[in-house]
Design an enzyme around this catalytic site. Structure first.
Site, PDB file in Angstrom:
ATOM      1  N   GLY A  17       0.794  -1.205   0.157  1.00 14.34           N
ATOM      2  CA  GLY A  17       0.071  -0.178   0.193  1.00 14.34           C
ATOM      3  C   GLY A  17       1.074   1.449   0.081  1.00 14.34           C
ATOM      4  O   GLY A  17       2.048   1.290   0.057  1.00 14.34           O
ATOM      5  N   ASP A  91       6.827  -6.332   4.449  1.00 15.35           N
ATOM      6  CA  ASP A  91       6.066  -4.939   4.135  1.00 15.35           C
ATOM      7  C   ASP A  91       6.154  -4.511   3.038  1.00 15.35           C
ATOM      8  O   ASP A  91       5.892  -3.278   2.421  1.00 15.35           O
ATOM      9  CB  ASP A  91       6.398  -4.079   5.470  1.00 15.35           C
ATOM     10  CG  ASP A  91       7.713  -3.440   5.173  1.00 15.35           C
ATOM     11  OD1 ASP A  91       8.792  -3.764   4.510  1.00 15.35           O
ATOM     12  OD2 ASP A  91       7.983  -2.197   5.675  1.00 15.35           O
TER      13      ASP A  91
END
Length: 217
Positions: A17, A91
């Site tokens: 994201g 991540d």
């Protein structure tokens, strides 16, 4: 608790994201709960990133090349495809670097970047689950301000808008791994255990190749 869930857990989870959406926080929590190794994208290790946020395009190429070479080392360190030895939470996804490169580099720089990328022959394992966190630009800016990193204070709203649009386009077509798309605008994984528990339920009961999670605030 992770031992009880071991039969239902994805082995390699990638959280993605735009900047400020909460990737690292969620990745840390999942890695801790699952008992998995954690691999972080390494933004703090990039000596060109602060300059890029401050100066923009003139620092884009060294910024992206550092990430690319750093990524090559990370791929080499990733667990292999042996199901007994591939547990990982990250991540980032390797594909994110080209997304950023296409956004920040001019055509000649991008051609050079692509040549170097091709020569590295990167072959990362495919995640068993990708969690894509979404949030509006004003939420991203607020969270960036809250964490108070000096370099990030110079990130422009226009850049975040373009970045979010690039992520939206990328994941619209993404089909390499199961994808959980999360509306992260109203949730706080760091301070609200209920939010995290609801997300965990989605992870454990993932159905099909694409699922949307729009939690109540």
């Amino acid at each position: 608790e992770a031992a009880k869930l071991s039969n239902t857990l994805p082995r390699y989870v990638a959280v993605e994201g735009p900047i400020g959406v909460g990737k690292t926080t969620l990745a840390r929590q999942l890695a801790t709960l699952f008992g998995y190794p954690l691999m972080l994208e390494g933004a703090v290790e990039n000596p060109f990133l602060d300059r890029f946020y401050a100066e923009g395009a003139s620092q884009a190429l060294p910024t992206q090349l550092f990430f690319l070479l750093h990524r090559a080392k990370q791929v080499a360190d990733m667990p292999g495809n042996d199901l007994l030895d591939r547990s990982l939470v990250a991540d980032f996804m390797i594909e994110r670097d080209y997304l950023f490169a296409r956004l920040t580099l001019d055509s000649e720089e991008l051609a050079l970047y692509q040549q170097i990328h091709k020569s590295l022959l990167l072959q990362p394992p495919t995640p068993d689950l990708v969690i894509y966190l979404q949030a509006p630009t004003d939420v991203l800016l607020e969270r960036i301000q809250q964490r108070g990193l000096a370099a990030e204070s110079q990130i422009a709203a226009d850049y975040l808008i373009s970045l979010s649009e690039s992520y939206t386009e990328f994941f619209h077509y993404y089909d390499d791994a199961p994808l959980l798309i999360v509306n992260a605008a109203e949730i706080d994984f760091a301070r609200n255990d209920v939010h995290f528990d609801h997300l965990l339920e989605q992870v454990l009961h993932m159905e099909g190749s694409r699922q949307f999670f729009n939690p109540n605030p």
